[in-house]
Design a protein around this motif. Structure first.
Motif, short mmCIF file in Angstrom:
data_model
loop_
_atom_site.label_atom_id
_atom_site.label_comp_id
_atom_site.label_asym_id
_atom_site.label_seq_id
_atom_site.Cartn_x
_atom_site.Cartn_y
_atom_site.Cartn_z
N ILE A 159 89.91 -50.94 109.98
CA ILE A 159 90.04 -51.38 108.96
C ILE A 159 88.89 -53.11 109.65
O ILE A 159 88.25 -53.46 108.63
CB ILE A 159 91.45 -52.71 108.92
N TRP A 160 89.30 -53.48 110.79
CA TRP A 160 88.47 -54.53 111.43
C TRP A 160 87.45 -54.62 111.37
O TRP A 160 86.63 -55.33 110.66
CB TRP A 160 88.70 -54.61 112.66
N THR A 161 86.53 -53.28 111.72
CA THR A 161 85.38 -53.53 111.23
C THR A 161 84.91 -53.14 110.38
O THR A 161 83.78 -53.84 109.92
CB THR A 161 84.90 -51.85 112.53
N LEU A 162 85.33 -52.45 109.18
CA LEU A 162 84.87 -52.34 108.17
C LEU A 162 84.40 -53.26 107.54
O LEU A 162 83.54 -54.06 106.99
CB LEU A 162 85.99 -51.71 107.02
N PRO A 194 76.12 -46.73 99.42
CA PRO A 194 75.10 -46.54 100.19
C PRO A 194 74.59 -47.87 101.29
O PRO A 194 74.31 -47.47 102.52
CB PRO A 194 74.19 -46.59 99.26
N LEU A 195 75.28 -48.62 100.78
CA LEU A 195 75.12 -50.34 101.21
C LEU A 195 76.18 -49.63 103.36
O LEU A 195 75.69 -50.52 103.54
CB LEU A 195 75.08 -51.26 100.44
N ALA A 196 77.22 -49.30 102.29
CA ALA A 196 78.31 -49.55 103.26
C ALA A 196 78.09 -48.87 103.94
O ALA A 196 78.16 -48.56 105.22
CB ALA A 196 79.11 -49.70 102.54
N ALA A 197 77.17 -47.15 103.76
CA ALA A 197 77.31 -46.32 104.82
C ALA A 197 76.77 -46.54 106.18
O ALA A 197 77.99 -45.93 107.34
CB ALA A 197 76.62 -45.14 104.05
N PRO A 198 76.30 -46.66 106.91
CA PRO A 198 75.69 -47.48 107.82
C PRO A 198 77.39 -48.00 108.64
O PRO A 198 77.31 -47.59 109.63
CB PRO A 198 74.38 -48.37 108.15
N GLY A 199 77.95 -48.80 108.56
CA GLY A 199 79.23 -49.01 108.89
C GLY A 199 80.20 -48.58 108.76
O GLY A 199 80.77 -48.19 109.65
N VAL A 200 80.01 -46.99 107.37
CA VAL A 200 81.50 -46.55 107.36
C VAL A 200 80.76 -45.25 108.88
O VAL A 200 81.82 -45.08 109.25
CB VAL A 200 81.41 -45.85 105.93
N PHE A 201 79.50 -45.11 108.64
CA PHE A 201 79.68 -43.51 110.24
C PHE A 201 79.85 -44.21 111.29
O PHE A 201 80.82 -44.20 112.00
CB PHE A 201 77.94 -43.05 110.19
N THR A 202 79.72 -45.60 111.41
CA THR A 202 79.94 -46.28 112.77
C THR A 202 81.25 -46.40 112.78
O THR A 202 82.47 -45.71 114.05
CB THR A 202 79.80 -47.64 112.63
#
Ligand SMILES: Nc1ncnc2c1ncn2[C@@H]1O[C@H](COP(=O)(O)OP(=O)(O)OP(=O)(O)O)[C@@H](O)[C@H]1O
Ligand SMILES: [Mg+2]
Lengths: 283, 416
Positions: A159-162, A194-202
């Motif tokens: 939750i914090w990272t995202l 699509p824009l959030a994907a990198p954050g979600v993967f991390t």
């Protein structure tokens, strides 16, 4: 990016030295474990860093030999439990972080603080009550019995990272999409995801590692091969005979469980592309 | 395509700030309306309310005669170019432009045809496969335009689309937008800070100040017959000069002498002690080069010219003067509100290029009194315009927005 700046030579050299020191410091135990995993049992106490002769014996033992059953079932449990825990936590965290980054609702602060509080709560202090509770309601030594406590580890950090990541997304794009004819859901799915994907993967990677590396829950809330994950299973390894030191097998198992971690990082590294949001707005 | 009607539109933000106050505006089908005003006056808020991204606190918004207050943006079928373009960075130029069509589930062949048509129109064909991040500012802006024009929207809404481009590109895009709008004939609302854009692009210009609509009129009307001090000072560059004057029967006592306005241009000044005279720079001239035929319509006066700016086709002379303290304080306030630096009281005078007045000298200037407006300094009302427009469609005083919105070209006929 370090190499994009023009550092003075002296500073560059210093950075290199610092980098090398950190790498050696971090990799030394890993190399040592690898070396250990190739030693024969008699070689273990030889007080030499590298094996006298390189053998696959330990790997044979855990993948095909006596410890096979113990190790392979543990591997299956670890993979399954970690993946499910990661998946659930990322999905939940995505929605939670979206709400936190986007909406103004009472209790927003409370959610973030609670998440933080849960994250800093020592695991060991809730293991005993959880042990009793799980035995009473039949979750002891099952997959859900581990997945649920793992969520308590992975959700807060997710939750914090995202939410930190989501705050940086140009949200005007969502409005642009709505004006272009998208429903709120479509705008989310076609533009924000699509824009959030990198954050979600991390976040997914971090969650997976946390679940994958857990030891305390794994050893306390399981008793058989039904749910015992690898880190816990390592403690139950025995050598080829009762009196042999199992360190070689343990090292081999440790090497094997490290492999998915390395593979994951290599795989997802490409998806964690910075600057994906570039070009959305002018300037 | 449709007419847009705003009826008593108000906007109060969550924190209690009233950003838009009782705005009435009729935008006819196919009309190009410009929205101008200083920073923070509520232009973007108004636009976002029209497009549906901001709730309307009270009032009614009609598009094509139909109330749309409660409709989601996607159901209003308007297209908007955002101030910062808001392109989708993960999509190619082609897919960016195609986005609204994809959402509408248009068949691939139609999507392709329309995207290529729009791209051709905007000279983007060779960039279709590129990502927005790799485009120049002007190209991005055109992609944003492409996305807006690719579908058949009821109206275009532009929020300062050219504000970040350099002067040359801005000029280019300005003509482009004008041409495009004329060709497509789609109702357009265009927000801008830029004087030139405001004066050249639109059929009508709406001037907003602190959320209150001041005047809606053609650019020419705004320039020649501003309803109040604010509009007079906002429209035109360099801005209109304001000269304080005390009223003594028919005479106006100014720092430059006693003037008497011509018969038809003399508003009823009874009850006014002090007024502000407004004169645009081009109402002045070097007395030496004024032609004899018009000399009688103005007055000559002596003034100290301290700086001359020669621009080739004309020149600007700066004439400092002393004004009473309360008046100069009010002028400074006005200037601050108009986003211009608070200057000392001075006249900016446009002179013929052939004029030979030297810098730092005392010169004989001429002012065309037919072009002088008289303002009430307290309310800001333009007394000259208020008088000549009679009592029918009274040009409103500063505070009354609903009457200011009334304009001869706003018939507001709703078409389906
Ligand atoms: N979300 C918000 N909450 C509270 N007040 C707001 C909000 N958005 C804008 N405002 C206020 O409303 C007023 C009008 O804002 P708006 O963005 O419409 O100005 P603008 O005319 O577009 O200015 P600019 O030319 O600088 O873009 C401003 O005073 C601003 O502070
Ligand atoms: Mg704005």
């Amino acid at each position: 990016m370090m190499d994009e700046r023009d550092l003075p030579t002296r500073e560059k050299v210093l950075w290199w030295i610092a980098g090398v020191v950190v790498i050696v410091y971090a990799l030394f135990p890993v190399v040592w474990i690898v070396a250990l995993s190739f030693k024969t049992p008699s070689d273990l106490g030889s007080k030499r860093f590298w094996p006298t002769s390189w053998v696959w014996e330990n790997y044979d033992n855990i993948l095909a030999g006596d410890a096979q059953e113990l190790f392979l079932s543990a591997l299956r449990n670890s993979i399954g439990i970690s993946l499910i825990a990661t998946f659930i936590s990322v999905v939940l965290a995505t929605f939670a972080a979206y709400a936190i980054a986007r909406l103004d609702f009472p209790g927003k602060r409370v959610i973030l603080t609670t998440a933080l509080a849960v994250a800093i709560f020592p695991v060991i202090s809730i293991v005993t009550p959880l042990f009793n509770l799980w035995r009473n309601i039949g979750l002891y030594d099952t997959w859900p019995g581990l997945i649920i406590p793992y969520l308590s580890l992975t959700l807060p950090i997710s939750i914090w990272t995202l939410s930190a990541f989501f705050r940086q997304i140009p949200w005007e794009l969502e409005q642009a999409a709505q004006v272009d004819g998208a429903t709120t859901w479509q705008a989310f799915r076609k533009v924000i995801v699509p824009l959030a994907a990198p954050g979600v993967f991390t976040t997914a990677i971090i969650s997976f590692f946390i679940a994958w590396n857990d030891f305390v829950y794994g050893i306390s809330l399981t008793s058989t091969e039904r749910a015992r994950p690898v880190p816990a299973a390592l403690a139950f390894f025995t050598g080829a005979s009762q009196f042999e030191d199992p360190a070689g097998s343990i090292a081999a198992a440790a090497v094997i469980v490290t492999i998915p971690v390395v593979v994951l990082v290599l795989l997802f590294q490409r998806r964690i592309v910075s600057g994906l949001t570039q070009g959305a707005v002018k300037g | 395509m449709a007419a847009i009607t705003l009826k008593n539109i108000n906007k109060q933000y969550g924190d209690g700030y009233r950003a838009v106050k009782d705005v009435n505006l009729d935008i006819a089908d196919g009309e190009f309306v410009i929205l101008v005003g200083p920073s923070g006056c509520g232009k973007s808020t108004l636009l976002r309310m029209i497009v549906g991204l901001e709730d309307i606190t009270s009032g009614e918004l009609l598009i094509g005669g139909e109330r749309v207050n409660e409709k989601a943006p996607r159901d209003r079928n308007l297209s908007m170019v955002f101030q910062n373009y808001a392109l989708y960075p993960h999509l190619t130029v082609y897919e960016n432009i195609a986005f609204p069509l994809r959402l509408a589930k248009a068949p691939d062949s139609e999507v392709d045809e329309r995207v290529r048509h729009a791209a051709e129109l905007l000279e983007l064909t060779e960039h279709l496969d590129r990502k927005p991040a790799n485009l120049s500012g002007g190209q991005r802006q055109r992609v944003a335009m492409g996305r807006a024009i690719v579908r058949e929207a009821q109206a275009f809404l532009f929020d300062e689309p050219l504000s970040n481009l350099d002067a040359k590109l801005r000029g280019q895009m300005r003509t482009e937008i004008s041409r495009l709008q004329k060709r497509l004939g789609i109702t357009t609302v265009y927000v801008t800070h830029d004087q030139v854009e405001a004066m050249t692009l639109g059929d009508r210009v709406a001037v907003l100040r602190k959320g209150v609509l001041q005047q809606v009129a053609s650019p020419r009307e705004l320039y020649e017959r501003p309803v109040n001090l604010f509009v007079a000072g906002f429209i035109g560059s360099p801005p209109m000069n304001f000269i304080p004057a005390t009223v003594e029967r028919d005479e106006l006592h100014t720092p430059f002498g006693q003037w008497r306005l011509p018969e038809g241009k003399r508003p009823d000044l009874s009850g006014h002690e002090i007024v502000l005279l407004g004169a645009r720079p081009e109402a002045f001239e070097d007395a030496a080069v004024v032609s004899e035929t018009i000399r009688d319509h103005g007055v000559e006066f002596e003034a100290h010219v301290d700086v001359i700016e020669w621009l080739g086709n004309e020149q600007y002379a700066y004439v400092p003067y002393e004004a009473p303290d309360d008046i100069s304080a009010q002028l400074a306030d006005l200037e601050r509100e108009l986003d211009s630096e608070a200057m000392r009281t001075q006249l900016v005078v446009s002179l013929d290029a052939t004029s030979r007045i030297p810098e730092g000298s005392t010169a004989q200037l001429w002012l065309d009194l037919r072009k002088v407006h008289v303002f009430d300094p307290a309310s800001g009302t333009n007394l000259t315009v208020a008088q000549s427009s009679g009592n029918g469609a009274a040009k409103a005083p500063a505070g009354d927005a609903s009457a200011a919105a009334v304009d001869e070209s706003a018939d507001g006929s709703a078409q389906g």
